[in-house]
Design a protein around this motif. Structure first.
Motif, PDB file in Angstrom:
ATOM      1  N   TRP A  69       0.818  -1.197   0.000  1.00  0.00           N
ATOM      2  CA  TRP A  69       0.000   0.000   0.000  1.00  0.00           C
ATOM      3  C   TRP A  69       0.862   1.262   0.000  1.00  0.00           C
ATOM      4  CZ3 TRP A  69       0.810  -3.377   3.974  1.00  0.00           C
ATOM      5  CH2 TRP A  69       1.437  -2.874   5.108  1.00  0.00           C
ATOM      6  N   ALA A  70       0.267   2.361  -0.415  1.00  0.00           N
ATOM      7  CA  ALA A  70       0.990   3.621  -0.471  1.00  0.00           C
ATOM      8  C   ALA A  70       1.303   4.119   0.927  1.00  0.00           C
ATOM      9  CB  ALA A  70       0.172   4.668  -1.231  1.00  0.00           C
ATOM     10  N   SER A  71       2.461   4.710   1.090  1.00  0.00           N
ATOM     11  CA  SER A  71       2.867   5.197   2.403  1.00  0.00           C
ATOM     12  C   SER A  71       2.187   6.523   2.718  1.00  0.00           C
ATOM     13  CB  SER A  71       4.386   5.391   2.445  1.00  0.00           C
ATOM     14  OG  SER A  71       4.766   6.078   3.617  1.00  0.00           O
ATOM     15  N   ALA A  78      10.958  14.222  -2.056  1.00  0.00           N
ATOM     16  CA  ALA A  78      11.209  13.159  -3.027  1.00  0.00           C
ATOM     17  C   ALA A  78      10.688  13.521  -4.404  1.00  0.00           C
ATOM     18  CB  ALA A  78      10.571  11.860  -2.553  1.00  0.00           C
ATOM     19  N   GLU A  79       9.659  14.378  -4.464  1.00  0.00           N
ATOM     20  CA  GLU A  79       9.097  14.756  -5.757  1.00  0.00           C
ATOM     21  C   GLU A  79      10.054  15.623  -6.562  1.00  0.00           C
ATOM     22  OE1 GLU A  79       5.438  16.651  -4.924  1.00  0.00           O
ATOM     23  OE2 GLU A  79       4.459  14.857  -4.116  1.00  0.00           O
ATOM     24  N   VAL A 204      12.392  -0.115   4.547  1.00  0.00           N
ATOM     25  CA  VAL A 204      11.197   0.437   5.193  1.00  0.00           C
ATOM     26  C   VAL A 204      11.164   1.966   5.088  1.00  0.00           C
ATOM     27  CG1 VAL A 204       9.967   0.673   7.381  1.00  0.00           C
ATOM     28  CG2 VAL A 204      10.994  -1.521   6.762  1.00  0.00           C
ATOM     29  N   VAL A 205      12.289   2.601   5.424  1.00  0.00           N
ATOM     30  CA  VAL A 205      12.332   4.069   5.391  1.00  0.00           C
ATOM     31  C   VAL A 205      12.224   4.589   3.962  1.00  0.00           C
ATOM     32  CG1 VAL A 205      13.738   6.088   5.939  1.00  0.00           C
ATOM     33  CG2 VAL A 205      13.651   4.172   7.529  1.00  0.00           C
ATOM     34  N   LEU A 210      10.345   8.050   0.780  1.00  0.00           N
ATOM     35  CA  LEU A 210      10.675   8.371  -0.613  1.00  0.00           C
ATOM     36  C   LEU A 210       9.842   7.610  -1.629  1.00  0.00           C
ATOM     37  CD1 LEU A 210      14.569   8.470  -0.323  1.00  0.00           C
ATOM     38  CD2 LEU A 210      12.955  10.360  -0.141  1.00  0.00           C
ATOM     39  N   GLU A 211       8.893   6.777  -1.152  1.00  0.00           N
ATOM     40  CA  GLU A 211       8.040   5.984  -2.036  1.00  0.00           C
ATOM     41  C   GLU A 211       8.852   5.099  -2.974  1.00  0.00           C
ATOM     42  OE1 GLU A 211       5.210   8.425  -4.071  1.00  0.00           O
ATOM     43  OE2 GLU A 211       3.826   8.406  -2.378  1.00  0.00           O
TER      44      GLU A 211
END
Length: 241
Positions: A69-71, A78-79, A204-205, A210-211
Motif C-alpha cells: 500500500w501507499a505510504s 522526493a518529488e 522500510v524508510v 521516498l516511495e
C-alpha cells in the motif's frame, strides 16, 4: 567517494561483508573462539556464510515488485529529487567497489580496536567525543583540499542542513556511543553481525518517505540471513564461550 562511484545497492551489499571481515580478524587475533570441530564453531562459520552469501545476491537478482500500500508519510522532497540518468560502469564502478570494501576493512579494524580499548578505557561517551572531534578535523582538511569554493560550505534550511545534523547527532554521536557500549559488553563480532539489518531499515524508510519500490530480490536475500543470523550466531557464542 566509493558510494559516488558505484550504485547504492551494490554499496549496501558490499558493506555486508563487515561481519565476515570482523570474524576473520577476531579469529586471527584470538578474540573469538572458532573450534570448527564443535557445533558452536560450525554455527559461527555458518552464520557468517549465510549473512554474506545472502547479501551478495542483491546486485545480481532484482526479482518481482512487491505490491504494497501507499505510504502515508511520503516526503515532498522526493518529488523534486532527481534520479541519476547514468550508472557507474567500467573502471569507475570497480574503483567504487574497492573503496567500499576498504571502508569495511577499516570499520572492522575499528571494532577490534574498540574492543581492546574498552578493557582499559571503558568510557564510550568520552571515546566517541574524541573520535568525532578527530574525524571532524580530518574531514575539514580533506574538504578544503577537495573543494575550495565558499558555496560548498554554506548551509541553509534545506536538505543539506538536515542531513548534516542527522549524520552528526544520530549517525556519529549516538550510533558510535551505542556501538562502543555494545562492543564493551558483547564483543566486536556480535555487534558487526547486525549490520545486515541496515538493508531492512533502508527498505522500510525508503518506502515510507521516498516511495521507493520494494523488489523481492533486492531485500529478501538480506532479510532472511539477518533474521536467522542472530539465532545461529548466539548459539555459537553460547557454546564457544
Amino acid at each position: 567517494v566509493g558510494l559516488k562511484s558505484t550504485t547504492p545497492t551494490v554499496a549496501c551489499a558490499l558493506s555486508n561483508t563487515l561481519p565476515a571481515l570482523t570474524f576473520v580478524m577476531a579469529a586471527v587475533l584470538k578474540m573469538e573462539t572458532v573450534r570448527l570441530g564443535t557445533p558452536s564453531g560450525q554455527a559461527k562459520v555458518l552464520g557468517t556464510v549465510v549473512c554474506v552469501g545472502g547479501s551478495m545476491i542483491m546486485p545480481f537478482y532484482k526479482g518481482p515488485l512487491l505490491k504494497v500500500w501507499a505510504s502515508p508519510m511520503h516526503w515532498r522532497y522526493a518529488e523534486h529529487a532527481t534520479d541519476a540518468t547514468t550508472l557507474p560502469s567500467g573502471n569507475a564502478a570497480i574503483v567504487g567497489d574497492v573503496l567500499i570494501i576498504l571502508s569495511c576493512v577499516a570499520w572492522a579494524v575499528w571494532f577490534i580496536l574498540q574492543s581492546k580499548m574498552s578493557e582499559r578505557f571503558s568510557a564510550p561517551y568520552t571515546s566517541t567525543t574524541i573520535m568525532s572531534l578527530m574525524a571532524g578535523v580530518q574531514c575539514a582538511g580533506i574538504s578544503v583540499v577537495m573543494d575550495r569554493s565558499v558555496s560548498a560550505w554554506k548551509l541553509g534550511f534545506d536538505i543539506r542542513l538536515y542531513a548534516a545534523l542527522y549524520v552528526g547527532v544520530v549517525g556519529s554521536g549516538i550510533a558510535f556511543a551505542v556501538m562502543s557500549w555494545c562492543i564493551q559488553s558483547r564483543g566486536p563480532l556480535f555487534v558487526s553481525m547486525f549490520s545486515p539489518l541496515m538493508l531492512v531499515v533502508v527498505a522500510v524508510v525508503g518506502w515510507a518517505i521516498l516511495e521507493e519500490k520494494i523488489h523481492v530480490g533486492r531485500y529478501l536475500p538480506s532479510v532472511l540471513p539477518s533474521s536467522s543470523l542472530g539465532c545461529i550466531w548466539c548459539f555459537g557464542a553460547r557454546g564457544g564461550r
